[in-house]
Design an enzyme around this catalytic site. Structure first.
Site, PDB file in Angstrom:
ATOM      1  N   LYS A   1       0.839  -1.211   0.000  1.00 63.32           N
ATOM      2  CA  LYS A   1       0.000   0.000   0.000  1.00 63.32           C
ATOM      3  C   LYS A   1       0.869   1.253   0.000  1.00 63.32           C
ATOM      4  O   LYS A   1       0.619   2.187  -0.746  1.00 63.32           O
ATOM      5  CB  LYS A   1      -0.857   0.076   1.276  1.00 63.32           C
TER       6      LYS A   1
ATOM      7  N   ARG B   1     -10.214  -0.139   9.010  1.00 63.52           N
ATOM      8  CA  ARG B   1      -9.588  -1.415   9.364  1.00 63.52           C
ATOM      9  C   ARG B   1     -10.619  -2.451   9.794  1.00 63.52           C
ATOM     10  O   ARG B   1     -10.277  -3.593  10.020  1.00 63.52           O
ATOM     11  CB  ARG B   1      -8.682  -1.221  10.557  1.00 63.52           C
TER      12      ARG B   1
ATOM     13  N   ARG C   1      12.155  -6.061   6.654  1.00 64.67           N
ATOM     14  CA  ARG C   1      12.062  -4.626   6.298  1.00 64.67           C
ATOM     15  C   ARG C   1      12.962  -3.742   7.169  1.00 64.67           C
ATOM     16  O   ARG C   1      13.026  -3.896   8.384  1.00 64.67           O
ATOM     17  CB  ARG C   1      10.606  -4.163   6.446  1.00 64.67           C
TER      18      ARG C   1
ATOM     19  N   ARG D   1      11.125  -1.029  12.295  1.00 66.46           N
ATOM     20  CA  ARG D   1       9.946  -0.605  13.032  1.00 66.46           C
ATOM     21  C   ARG D   1       9.712  -1.585  14.173  1.00 66.46           C
ATOM     22  O   ARG D   1       9.961  -2.771  14.028  1.00 66.46           O
ATOM     23  CB  ARG D   1       8.730  -0.648  12.094  1.00 66.46           C
TER      24      ARG D   1
ATOM     25  N   ARG E   1      -0.587  -9.391  13.459  1.00 70.12           N
ATOM     26  CA  ARG E   1      -1.200  -8.398  12.562  1.00 70.12           C
ATOM     27  C   ARG E   1      -1.936  -9.091  11.420  1.00 70.12           C
ATOM     28  O   ARG E   1      -2.982  -8.631  10.975  1.00 70.12           O
ATOM     29  CB  ARG E   1      -0.121  -7.463  11.996  1.00 70.12           C
TER      30      ARG E   1
HETATM   31  P1  AMP Z   1       0.284   0.206   9.500  1.00 67.68           P
HETATM   32  O1  AMP Z   1       1.379   1.216   9.396  1.00 67.68           O
HETATM   33  O2  AMP Z   1      -0.919   0.551   8.645  1.00 67.68           O
HETATM   34  O3  AMP Z   1       0.763  -1.216   9.311  1.00 67.68           O
HETATM   35  O4  AMP Z   1      -0.266   0.304  11.003  1.00 67.68           O
HETATM   36  C1  AMP Z   1       0.523  -0.049  12.095  1.00 67.68           C
HETATM   37  C2  AMP Z   1      -0.353  -0.300  13.309  1.00 67.68           C
HETATM   38  O5  AMP Z   1      -1.076   0.905  13.636  1.00 67.68           O
HETATM   39  C3  AMP Z   1      -1.430  -1.339  13.125  1.00 67.68           C
HETATM   40  O6  AMP Z   1      -0.944  -2.673  13.325  1.00 67.68           O
HETATM   41  C4  AMP Z   1      -2.443  -0.922  14.181  1.00 67.68           C
HETATM   42  O7  AMP Z   1      -2.022  -1.296  15.484  1.00 67.68           O
HETATM   43  C5  AMP Z   1      -2.390   0.594  14.134  1.00 67.68           C
HETATM   44  N1  AMP Z   1      -3.368   1.135  13.163  1.00 67.68           N
HETATM   45  C6  AMP Z   1      -3.131   1.682  11.931  1.00 67.68           C
HETATM   46  N2  AMP Z   1      -4.257   2.050  11.340  1.00 67.68           N
HETATM   47  C7  AMP Z   1      -5.264   1.727  12.200  1.00 67.68           C
HETATM   48  C8  AMP Z   1      -6.688   1.847  12.159  1.00 67.68           C
HETATM   49  N3  AMP Z   1      -7.329   2.335  11.094  1.00 67.68           N
HETATM   50  N4  AMP Z   1      -7.380   1.400  13.228  1.00 67.68           N
HETATM   51  C9  AMP Z   1      -6.779   0.902  14.321  1.00 67.68           C
HETATM   52  N5  AMP Z   1      -5.450   0.747  14.425  1.00 67.68           N
HETATM   53  C10 AMP Z   1      -4.694   1.153  13.376  1.00 67.68           C
END
Ligand code: AMP
Length: 216
Positions: free
Chosen positions: A14, A89, A128, A163, A174
């Site tokens: 993404k 999400r 990563r 990260r 996840r």
């Molecule tokens: P990402 O960078 O999109 O992989 O997000 C990293 C982490 O942030 C996720 O594993 C969630 O814990 C939290 N997160 C990101 N977007 C959301 C969302 N829309 N709702 C709830 N938690 C989120």
């Protein structure tokens, strides 16, 4: 320009595809993960709590996410079209988002599912490495932009770091969260008639398919 929602498992690409659309079409990229990491970086109590939740692979409470999204899509730079990366999400977020759109008189746009096999996603996450200076993404497992010098960015020479949630245990959590909470959104948007599926693992071919959808 049509607003875009990406639905995809962790590390499906993404972020990479979004960056191209930002550079080539002038979209605003809104990543809820990035917005949350900005809060973490402030070191506030809220940031510490968010960090704990993210590191465990769980989702942050919906109401906090709604506040972040509503504020961001109202900003001037979101007027010409934006990409939502990581939001909604779950079904509750999708429904809450529709209420926000109605309030702000904005369109949903199109929803794109990025479909990538789990084994590839796992290697992308576990291998990563990100640059502290220019944020470019490297990988020590997949052969996609392997650092030439260990720990050093190929682009700018900055320091590479991992990260906090990019490890095997967190990936599994996840991915399970994705299957349970996010994947149902595919049926949800399919029923609304705005879902498109893109399959592929190489960024250029994925981008090409996305461009076809945008120009339709
Ligand atoms: P990402 O960078 O999109 O992989 O997000 C990293 C982490 O942030 C996720 O594993 C969630 O814990 C939290 N997160 C990101 N977007 C959301 C969302 N829309 N709702 C709830 N938690 C989120």
């Amino acid at each position: 320009m049509k607003n875009i929602i990406f639905i995809a498992a962790p590390a499906a690409g993404k972020g990479t595809v979004s960056k191209k659309l930002v550079d080539e079409y002038g979209y605003l990229h809104i990543s809820t993960g990035d917005l949350l990491r900005e809060v973490i970086a402030t070191g506030s109590e809220l940031g510490i709590e968010i960090d704990r939740i993210i590191s465990s692979g769980n989702l942050v409470p919906d109401d906090l996410i709604f506040r972040l999204i509503e504020e961001r899509i109202q900003a001037d730079d979101a007027k010409n079209g934006y990409i939502l990366d990581g939001f909604p999400r779950n079904i509750r977020q999708a429904m809450g988002y529709e209420e926000i759109l109605k309030r702000l008189n904005k369109e949903l746009g199109i929803v794109i599912e990025l479909d990538v096999p789990k084994s590839i996603l796992r290697d992308r996450v576990v291998g990563r490495m990100l640059c502290r200076e220019c944020s470019s993404i490297h990988n020590i497992l997949t052969g996609e932009f392997t650092p030439i010098k260990e720990g050093i960015c190929n682009n700018c020479g900055g320091e590479l770091y991992k990260r906090g949630d990019d490890n095997e245990e967190s990936f599994n959590a996840r991915y399970a969260t994705y299957l349970e909470k996010t994947k149902p959104l595919i049926d949800y948007y399919q029923d609304k008639g705005c879902l498109y599926k893109v399959t592929g693992t190489k960024a250029p071919e994925v981008l090409k398919s996305v461009e076809v959808l945008l120009n339709d």
